[in-house]
Design an enzyme around this catalytic site. Structure first.
Site, short mmCIF file in Angstrom:
data_model
loop_
_atom_site.label_atom_id
_atom_site.label_comp_id
_atom_site.label_asym_id
_atom_site.label_seq_id
_atom_site.Cartn_x
_atom_site.Cartn_y
_atom_site.Cartn_z
NE ARG A 111 -0.57 1.83 3.60
CZ ARG A 111 0.52 2.57 3.73
NH1 ARG A 111 1.70 2.03 3.99
NH2 ARG A 111 0.47 3.89 3.60
N GLY A 112 0.27 2.42 -0.08
CA GLY A 112 1.05 3.67 -0.14
C GLY A 112 1.30 3.97 -1.61
CB ALA A 113 0.59 7.00 -3.60
NE ARG B 72 -5.98 0.98 -2.55
CZ ARG B 72 -5.47 1.51 -1.43
NH1 ARG B 72 -4.21 1.27 -1.11
NH2 ARG B 72 -6.20 2.27 -0.65
CD GLN C 56 -4.04 3.15 6.31
OE1 GLN C 56 -4.77 3.51 7.23
NE2 GLN C 56 -4.48 2.94 5.11
CG ASP D 192 -3.12 8.18 -2.02
OD1 ASP D 192 -3.07 8.69 -0.88
OD2 ASP D 192 -2.79 7.00 -2.26
CE LYS E 54 -5.82 5.87 3.51
NZ LYS E 54 -6.64 4.95 2.69
O1 MRU Z 1 -4.79 3.29 1.55
P1 MRU Z 1 -3.32 3.51 1.65
O2 MRU Z 1 -2.71 2.99 2.91
O3 MRU Z 1 -2.58 3.04 0.42
O4 MRU Z 1 -3.21 5.10 1.69
C1 MRU Z 1 -1.98 5.71 1.81
C2 MRU Z 1 -2.06 7.18 1.91
O5 MRU Z 1 -3.13 7.77 1.84
C3 MRU Z 1 -0.78 7.91 1.98
O6 MRU Z 1 -0.90 9.06 2.76
C4 MRU Z 1 -0.42 8.30 0.56
O7 MRU Z 1 -0.42 7.17 -0.27
C5 MRU Z 1 0.86 8.96 0.46
S1 MRU Z 1 2.12 7.74 0.53
C6 MRU Z 1 3.64 8.39 0.44
#
Ligand code: MRU
Length: 354
Positions: A46-48, A89, A204, A245, A256
């Protein structure tokens, strides 16, 4: 040190299963694009930026596995693979950026090698894709380092900072975006204290960000999301930094769920609200935040915590996983190229060199 998020081998990618953190450090072996998409959908990864890097390797693994014999095979399989990865996603544009970059490379290779592929071309193709995926990863690592420097320079000495969700090393292949800014500033002796919001419903902040901050030795505390306004008012918070994201061309930022509320609170308390994100997060095709698709995830993520039901059976639930903070609430967007401030369409363009 934060454990490696992805480990690349010729025939597989080992993915750190983030669903088990912070209690267990375990890896899942992923061998193709479908496995990469599943790990992404299921939140093992996970995480962009991280899902973008994983998609690039998933693409390379898939093409290696399918062994296209002609340029037409490459075209067909590459389009199908990119489509499969992008369907995992909808909100994080890094996923689309990475899949499209791999697709473009594959299509360019097919155009340069029309018809049946020679043994030499068959040998060259997988190596080319691996190289591109590694390049994308190296770019992410460097972008994180550069954002850390630009962001740390913005923060005052004795900074009391708040962050939301996990925009740390676990969300990238480098030191992280927002958390990278905090750890870079900490190394320069600028951080007095950091607060991590727990980030309901997927936690998270509680499972990942506070764990990262503790491992990096940053003085920090975990709070629940509904404590944010009180802590900002009473504990001298003088900056907020979050990840992103997808950023629309006017600077509206999807991150998020809960980020928008922090933007509103920051404005009320007159403290700076920063977004840290590498430039592939900026979607110039999105006119503004309304053009960003917000992922709706399973209701079970709201009604269950670690397998225990916390709401009545049959309850109706909403679960938008992201929200959009308007550009007008953002003090600055920190990219690897510098800081966009004030956040205007023109300044976004300028940062991208367009
Ligand atoms: O649903 P997730 O855990 O993938 O969401 C992650 C976030 O919203 C982070 O803040 C975002 O991806 C920035 S990551 C460097």
């Amino acid at each position: 040190m934060i454990p490696p998020r992805l480990i690349f081998r010729k025939d597989r990618m080992m993915v750190l299963d983030q669903r088990l953190l912070p209690d267990r450090i375990e890896y899942i072996a992923v061998r193709d694009a479908a496995g990469t998409a599943k790990a992404t959908r299921d939140m093992a990864l996970r995480g962009a930026p991280l899902i973008g890097c994983a998609a690039a390797f998933g693409f390379a693994l898939e093409m290696r596995r399918l062994k296209p014999g002609t340029s037409a095979d490459i075209e067909r399989l590459a389009r199908r693979t990119a489509g499969l990865l992008k369907a995992a996603r909808p909100t994080a544009v890094a996923l689309f950026y990475a899949a499209d970059r791999m697709l473009d490379l594959a299509l360019a290779f097919a155009a340069a090698h029309p018809g049946k592929l020679s043994p030499a071309a068959r040998g060259k193709f997988p190596a080319l894709l691996d190289k591109e995926a590694r390049l994308l990863t190296a770019e992410d690592e460097k972008a994180c380092r550069d954002m850390g420097e630009h962001g740390a320079a913005l923060l005052p000495r004795n900074c009391v900072i708040m962050t939301h969700c996990n925009a740390g090393a676990l969300a990238t292949m480098g030191i992280g975006t927002a958390v990278g800014v905090i750890t870079a500033a900490h190394r320069k002796g600028k951080i007095k204290h950091a607060y991590s919001c727990e980030t309901r419903p997927y936690l998270q902040g509680a499972r990942l960000t506070i764990w990262e901050l503790m491992r990096e030795g940053v003085p920090s505390e975990l709070i629940t999301d509904n404590m944010a306004a009180h802590i900002i008012k009473t504990c001298g918070v003088n900056a907020i930094v979050v990840g992103a994201d997808r950023i629309a061309s006017n600077g509206d930022t999807a991150n998020k769920i809960g980020t928008y509320a922090l933007g509103v609170i920051a404005r009320y308390h007159k403290i700076p609200f920063y977004v840290a994100a590498p430039t592939p997060t900026i979607d110039m095709t999105a006119k503004d935040g309304d053009a960003i698709v917000i992922e709706e995830r399973s209701c079970d993520e709201v009604t269950y915590v670690k397998g225990a039901r916390i709401a009545p059976k049959g309850v109706k639930v909403r679960h938008p996983a992201f929200d959009v903070t308007p550009a007008s609430l953002i003090t600055g967007i920190i990219t690897e190229k510098g800081v966009i401030s004030p956040v205007t369409r023109a300044n976004v363009r300028k940062n991208l060199g367009k």
